[in-house]
Scaffold this motif. Structure first.
Motif, PDB file in Angstrom:
ATOM      1  N   VAL C 158      17.798  74.879  22.798  1.00 56.43           N
ATOM      2  CA  VAL C 158      17.562  74.279  21.488  1.00 56.43           C
ATOM      3  C   VAL C 158      18.656  73.288  21.098  1.00 56.43           C
ATOM      4  CG1 VAL C 158      16.276  76.276  20.680  1.00 56.43           C
ATOM      5  CG2 VAL C 158      18.713  76.149  20.244  1.00 56.43           C
ATOM      6  N   ASP C 159      18.315  72.418  20.141  1.00 56.81           N
ATOM      7  CA  ASP C 159      19.268  71.406  19.705  1.00 56.81           C
ATOM      8  C   ASP C 159      20.345  72.045  18.816  1.00 56.81           C
ATOM      9  OD1 ASP C 159      18.206  70.984  16.709  1.00 56.81           O
ATOM     10  OD2 ASP C 159      16.512  71.219  18.089  1.00 56.81           O
ATOM     11  N   PRO C 160      21.480  71.341  18.620  1.00 56.08           N
ATOM     12  CA  PRO C 160      22.600  71.938  17.875  1.00 56.08           C
ATOM     13  C   PRO C 160      22.232  72.424  16.476  1.00 56.08           C
ATOM     14  CG  PRO C 160      23.314  69.949  18.965  1.00 56.08           C
ATOM     15  CD  PRO C 160      21.832  70.034  19.174  1.00 56.08           C
ATOM     16  N   ALA C 161      21.360  71.685  15.788  1.00 59.58           N
ATOM     17  CA  ALA C 161      20.993  72.102  14.430  1.00 59.58           C
ATOM     18  C   ALA C 161      20.248  73.432  14.471  1.00 59.58           C
ATOM     19  CB  ALA C 161      20.130  71.038  13.770  1.00 59.58           C
ATOM     20  N   ALA C 162      19.319  73.532  15.403  1.00 59.92           N
ATOM     21  CA  ALA C 162      18.559  74.779  15.531  1.00 59.92           C
ATOM     22  C   ALA C 162      19.476  75.906  15.974  1.00 59.92           C
ATOM     23  CB  ALA C 162      17.419  74.597  16.530  1.00 59.92           C
ATOM     24  N   ARG C 163      20.428  75.586  16.832  1.00 61.50           N
ATOM     25  CA  ARG C 163      21.377  76.590  17.296  1.00 61.50           C
ATOM     26  C   ARG C 163      22.159  77.164  16.111  1.00 61.50           C
ATOM     27  NH1 ARG C 163      25.889  73.836  19.962  1.00 61.50           N
ATOM     28  NH2 ARG C 163      26.392  73.675  17.775  1.00 61.50           N
ATOM     29  N   ASP C 164      22.639  76.263  15.238  1.00 58.33           N
ATOM     30  CA  ASP C 164      23.354  76.733  14.048  1.00 58.33           C
ATOM     31  C   ASP C 164      22.459  77.616  13.195  1.00 58.33           C
ATOM     32  OD1 ASP C 164      25.580  75.455  14.817  1.00 58.33           O
ATOM     33  OD2 ASP C 164      25.444  73.799  13.400  1.00 58.33           O
ATOM     34  N   TYR C 165      21.192  77.221  13.110  1.00 52.38           N
ATOM     35  CA  TYR C 165      20.262  78.014  12.308  1.00 52.38           C
ATOM     36  C   TYR C 165      20.083  79.408  12.907  1.00 52.38           C
ATOM     37  CZ  TYR C 165      16.175  79.670   9.903  1.00 52.38           C
ATOM     38  OH  TYR C 165      15.332  80.451   9.180  1.00 52.38           O
ATOM     39  N   ILE C 166      20.003  79.453  14.226  1.00 49.58           N
ATOM     40  CA  ILE C 166      19.833  80.741  14.899  1.00 49.58           C
ATOM     41  C   ILE C 166      21.033  81.644  14.623  1.00 49.58           C
ATOM     42  CG2 ILE C 166      19.741  81.862  17.162  1.00 49.58           C
ATOM     43  CD1 ILE C 166      18.156  79.377  18.115  1.00 49.58           C
ATOM     44  N   LEU C 167      22.233  81.091  14.774  1.00 52.72           N
ATOM     45  CA  LEU C 167      23.437  81.882  14.542  1.00 52.72           C
ATOM     46  C   LEU C 167      23.494  82.350  13.094  1.00 52.72           C
ATOM     47  CD1 LEU C 167      26.079  79.920  16.638  1.00 52.72           C
ATOM     48  CD2 LEU C 167      24.583  81.785  17.300  1.00 52.72           C
ATOM     49  N   ASP C 168      23.138  81.439  12.203  1.00 49.91           N
ATOM     50  CA  ASP C 168      23.099  81.758  10.780  1.00 49.91           C
ATOM     51  C   ASP C 168      22.127  82.912  10.499  1.00 49.91           C
ATOM     52  OD1 ASP C 168      24.334  80.757   8.438  1.00 49.91           O
ATOM     53  OD2 ASP C 168      22.342  80.189   7.715  1.00 49.91           O
ATOM     54  N   THR C 169      20.958  82.819  11.158  1.00 50.00           N
ATOM     55  CA  THR C 169      19.950  83.865  10.987  1.00 50.00           C
ATOM     56  C   THR C 169      20.467  85.211  11.471  1.00 50.00           C
ATOM     57  OG1 THR C 169      18.285  82.187  11.427  1.00 50.00           O
ATOM     58  CG2 THR C 169      17.553  84.467  11.502  1.00 50.00           C
ATOM     59  N   ILE C 170      21.151  85.181  12.604  1.00 46.13           N
ATOM     60  CA  ILE C 170      21.672  86.438  13.151  1.00 46.13           C
ATOM     61  C   ILE C 170      22.689  87.046  12.188  1.00 46.13           C
ATOM     62  CG2 ILE C 170      23.040  87.450  15.015  1.00 46.13           C
ATOM     63  CD1 ILE C 170      21.728  85.372  16.882  1.00 46.13           C
ATOM     64  N   ILE C 171      23.576  86.216  11.650  1.00 48.08           N
ATOM     65  CA  ILE C 171      24.591  86.743  10.728  1.00 48.08           C
ATOM     66  C   ILE C 171      23.941  87.257   9.446  1.00 48.08           C
ATOM     67  CG2 ILE C 171      26.606  86.191   9.326  1.00 48.08           C
ATOM     68  CD1 ILE C 171      27.298  84.039  11.380  1.00 48.08           C
ATOM     69  N   SER C 172      23.032  86.456   8.878  1.00 45.35           N
ATOM     70  CA  SER C 172      22.462  86.851   7.585  1.00 45.35           C
ATOM     71  C   SER C 172      21.556  88.069   7.720  1.00 45.35           C
ATOM     72  CB  SER C 172      21.698  85.685   6.961  1.00 45.35           C
ATOM     73  OG  SER C 172      20.618  85.352   7.781  1.00 45.35           O
ATOM     74  N   ASN C 173      21.086  88.290   8.940  1.00 48.86           N
ATOM     75  CA  ASN C 173      20.192  89.408   9.193  1.00 48.86           C
ATOM     76  C   ASN C 173      20.959  90.697   9.473  1.00 48.86           C
ATOM     77  OD1 ASN C 173      17.309  89.870   9.490  1.00 48.86           O
ATOM     78  ND2 ASN C 173      17.873  90.594  11.527  1.00 48.86           N
ATOM     79  N   TYR C 174      22.279  90.547   9.568  1.00 53.75           N
ATOM     80  CA  TYR C 174      23.114  91.665   9.983  1.00 53.75           C
ATOM     81  C   TYR C 174      22.977  92.875   9.053  1.00 53.75           C
ATOM     82  CZ  TYR C 174      27.210  94.488  10.696  1.00 53.75           C
ATOM     83  OH  TYR C 174      28.029  95.547  10.903  1.00 53.75           O
ATOM     84  N   ASN C 175      22.852  94.058   9.623  1.00 48.93           N
ATOM     85  CA  ASN C 175      23.057  95.267   8.824  1.00 48.93           C
ATOM     86  C   ASN C 175      23.699  96.327   9.697  1.00 48.93           C
ATOM     87  OD1 ASN C 175      21.273  97.638   9.497  1.00 48.93           O
ATOM     88  ND2 ASN C 175      19.752  95.990   9.468  1.00 48.93           N
ATOM     89  N   GLU C 176      24.340  97.295   9.050  1.00 50.16           N
ATOM     90  CA  GLU C 176      25.227  98.178   9.829  1.00 50.16           C
ATOM     91  C   GLU C 176      24.469  99.160  10.710  1.00 50.16           C
ATOM     92  OE1 GLU C 176      25.178  99.663   5.544  1.00 50.16           O
ATOM     93  OE2 GLU C 176      25.608  97.795   6.550  1.00 50.16           O
ATOM     94  N   ASN C 177      23.147  99.178  10.573  1.00 49.80           N
ATOM     95  CA  ASN C 177      22.344 100.070  11.400  1.00 49.80           C
ATOM     96  C   ASN C 177      21.826  99.393  12.666  1.00 49.80           C
ATOM     97  OD1 ASN C 177      21.578 102.705  11.498  1.00 49.80           O
ATOM     98  ND2 ASN C 177      20.633 102.616   9.462  1.00 49.80           N
ATOM     99  N   ALA C 178      21.821  98.064  12.630  1.00 48.89           N
ATOM    100  CA  ALA C 178      21.190  97.322  13.725  1.00 48.89           C
ATOM    101  C   ALA C 178      22.230  96.645  14.599  1.00 48.89           C
ATOM    102  CB  ALA C 178      20.244  96.267  13.159  1.00 48.89           C
ATOM    103  N   THR C 179      21.915  96.607  15.877  1.00 50.69           N
ATOM    104  CA  THR C 179      22.789  95.918  16.822  1.00 50.69           C
ATOM    105  C   THR C 179      22.037  94.742  17.423  1.00 50.69           C
ATOM    106  OG1 THR C 179      24.293  97.705  17.385  1.00 50.69           O
ATOM    107  CG2 THR C 179      23.770  96.180  19.147  1.00 50.69           C
TER     108      THR C 179
END
Lengths: 265, 130, 232
Positions: C158-179
């Motif tokens: 994916v392109d850099p913008a989409a890559r940033d979005y993916i990383l952002d999604t992973i962080i914002s989706n974070y919860n202490e129960n999920a890995t």
């Protein structure tokens, strides 16, 4: 979960079959119209003759196409949806692998049956009703009476059993295709070609099994000249055992490969 | 203020430094509420657990405090911030001195250079305002 | 801290060749883990084994205490490298498909993400570019409230913008129960969001550490260490 699988499988295939059925029936109707017009000497003109000829060719092509497509879709839905890239989605759904096989089998049987019915229907549309249908019904009645004479009321049971066995044969035929595709999947290269080869191998093995089965049960050859109702029931039972065993083996083989030997590209 | 994280040092220590800096420079004023861990992590594009660890350390140092119900705040104690400011200043000066020593300057030379520079800057400042 | 993924002496052979050799792993809940290794090192094999797309030759895998099967598929959200989308559904239909099969699927979240990425739910999957399909797939996977996310090369093509979005999604989706376990060979891009890293080389685990441990002990980035360990 099976019901959900069926829902999506039918959706995925209906969008292919229903339009084809419609077109087939429409062309049967068009050809019928030409044959009616024929009596009013429309076909005498060159234009009329060519149009009627083309229309008939299209109809025959569609008819052949319906059967080819039924077979192709049957293979494709198993090969592509389960063993192609889509398999990554299908096999990570929380669904047992036997339900995937059963799902494909049921839907394939539905389409094979409906393709047959629609083809028959299109013939009935095409051929003038008054002659064909009456004759057809008369033949059936005659055949029924003949059977009734021979077996008595048991004829209804025999009818039911025949239908049931036909479906069982259909199922085992489809499962043999699935098993062949699954076996072909085990090869690293030329998977489709390997599947085709495996189909021949499975076919041969089934025939050998049939011969052994027939030999081991002396009564088996009597199947072709069944005299009494009782004899007919024994024959049905023996055939039933054979088809069920064959179908079960194909099913379990396919299931084993999908569960333990899956290796998606 | 953009988060500037170097790749050769632990992210955790860098986060602590940067938040300290934000508090000292008043981006997060005394007593103000901090964004949630997740928002901060997202802003800095770092792992939420690492951000959590950094905030916990700052809390331990007394620069932040947690109100059980309403979240995490910057301390209201100006003295603590002053201390941190002093510590940060000291480390900056130390870095500077080290570099100057490497260039071969003596203490006196350094002081006079700094004085001269500050005077000329002062002049600039007055000119601008006259 | 409870374990979400455990591998014991896990081995997978293809023909006579070892794709994975005696892998022992223990991954806790609430982590973002990088599975790092060059192409062909066994990353995808490991992830496929966790999804029951392959069967171990020996050893075992436990996800939330269960061997891969129906129970684990309910709690694992998997993003494969391949595009697995069919060619006849609309985006909204595939969302319904996911909702039908996964009880942890959050449609609202999915439609929200589609909107942010300017993807029309009425678009047909067939007409989409490869990049857009990959985004749709990521949205489907991240819209599940799963306990284990297995993302195979999510930032590969994916392109850099989409890559940033993916990383952002992973962080914002974070919860202490999920890995979240993500495999990649592009480390510098994702280093900051990782907590733990696993180096895998020729089917064997060669290193498991936290990112900050590496930076602290080695005085260099994970990317730099990776280049050293996997030097050709």
């Amino acid at each position: 979960m099976l019901r959900k699988l069926l829902k999506y499988e039918i959706k995925a295939t209906a969008r292919l079959f229903l339009p084809l059925y419609l077109v087939l029936l429409v062309f049967a109707g068009i050809n019928r119209m030409f044959s009616i017009i024929h009596f009013e000497s429309f076909n005498d003109s060159a234009f009329g003759g060519i149009t009627a000829g083309i229309s008939m060719t299209v109809y025959i092509t569609l008819m052949a196409g319906t059967f080819v497509m039924t077979l192709v879709v049957l293979i494709q839905r198993f090969y592509k949806n389960l063993l192609g890239d889509e398999g990554y989605l299908m096999f990570t759904l929380p669904v047992h692998s036997w339900k995937h096989i059963l799902n494909k089998l049921i839907v394939s049987m539905i389409w094979v049956t409906s393709s047959g019915i629609v083809a028959l229907l299109s013939v009935l549309i095409l051929v003038p009703l008054d002659i064909s249908l009456k004759e057809f019904l008369r033949q059936i009645r005659l055949f029924g009476i003949q059977l009734m004479d021979q077996f008595g009321v048991g004829v209804y049971l025999i009818g039911l059993e025949t239908v049931f066995l036909s479906f069982l044969f259909l199922a085992s035929g489809i499962l043999m295709i699935y098993a062949a595709i699954a076996l072909g999947h085990l090869f690293n290269k030329h998977k489709l070609l390997a599947s085709f080869g495996m189909y021949i191998v499975l076919g041969t093995i089934s025939k050998i099994f049939l011969s052994v089965y027939a030999l081991s049960i002396g009564h088996f050859e009597n199947i072709e000249n069944v005299g009494t109702f009782f004899e007919s029931q024994i024959a049905f039972f023996l055939v039933f055992i054979y088809v069920t065993v064959i179908a079960a083996v194909y099913f379990l083989l396919t299931q084993y490969i999908l569960k333990k030997k899956l290796n998606l590209e | 203020m953009p988060w500037d994280l170097k790749s050769d040092r632990p992210i955790y220590t860098q986060l602590i430094e940067q938040i300290e800096l934000m508090i000292c420079s008043g981006i997060y004023a005394l007593g103000t509420k901090l964004p949630s861990v997740r928002d901060l992590a997202q802003e800095a594009a770092v792992n939420p657990n690492t951000m959590q660890k950094a905030l916990a350390k700052l809390e331990e140092d007394g620069l932040l405090y947690t109100n059980r119900t309403s979240g995490r705040f910057v301390t209201e104690d100006a003295d603590i911030v002053k201390q941190v400011k002093g510590r940060l200043a000291l480390s900056q000066i130390n870095d500077f001195l080290k570099k100057m020593k490497n260039l071969g300057f003596q203490n006196k030379e350094i002081i006079s250079m700094v004085e001269n520079l500050l005077e000329s800057k002062e002049d600039d400042y007055h000119e601008h305002n006259s | 801290m409870s374990t979400i993924l455990e591998c014991k002496n896990l081995t997978k052979k293809f023909g006579g060749k070892n794709a994975l050799e005696a892998v022992d792993l223990n991954i806790s809940r609430g982590r973002i883990v990088g599975l790092l290794g060059p192409n062909g090192s066994g990353k995808t094999t490991l992830i496929k084994l966790c999804n029951e797309l392959l069967t171990p030759t020996s050893g075992e895998i436990l996800i939330g205490g269960y061997h891969p099967g129906i129970k684990t598929k309910k709690i694992v959200a998997y993003l494969p490298e391949n595009t697995y989308l069919n060619d006849w559904m609309k985006v909204s239909e595939i969302i319904n498909f996911f909702k039908d099969f996964y009880t942890d699927f959050n449609s609202e979240k999915a439609f929200d993400m589609l909107k942010r990425l300017n993807i029309d739910p009425q678009d047909k999957l067939k007409t989409m570019s490869k990049g857009t399909k990959e985004k749709v797939q990521l949205i489907l996977v991240m819209s599940r409230e799963a306990q284990l996310y297995l993302l195979d090369e999510p930032i590969g093509g994916v392109d850099p913008a989409a890559r940033d979005y993916i990383l952002d999604t992973i962080i914002s989706n974070y919860n202490e129960n999920a890995t979240v376990i993500l495999s990649t060979h592009l480390i510098s891009d994702i280093e900051r969001i990782l907590e733990d890293i696993i180096f895998i080389k020729e089917g064997q685990i060669v290193l498991t550490k936290t990112v900050d441990e590496i930076r602290d002990e080695e005085g260099k980035s994970v990317d730099a260490l990776f280049r050293e360990v996997f030097k050709c």
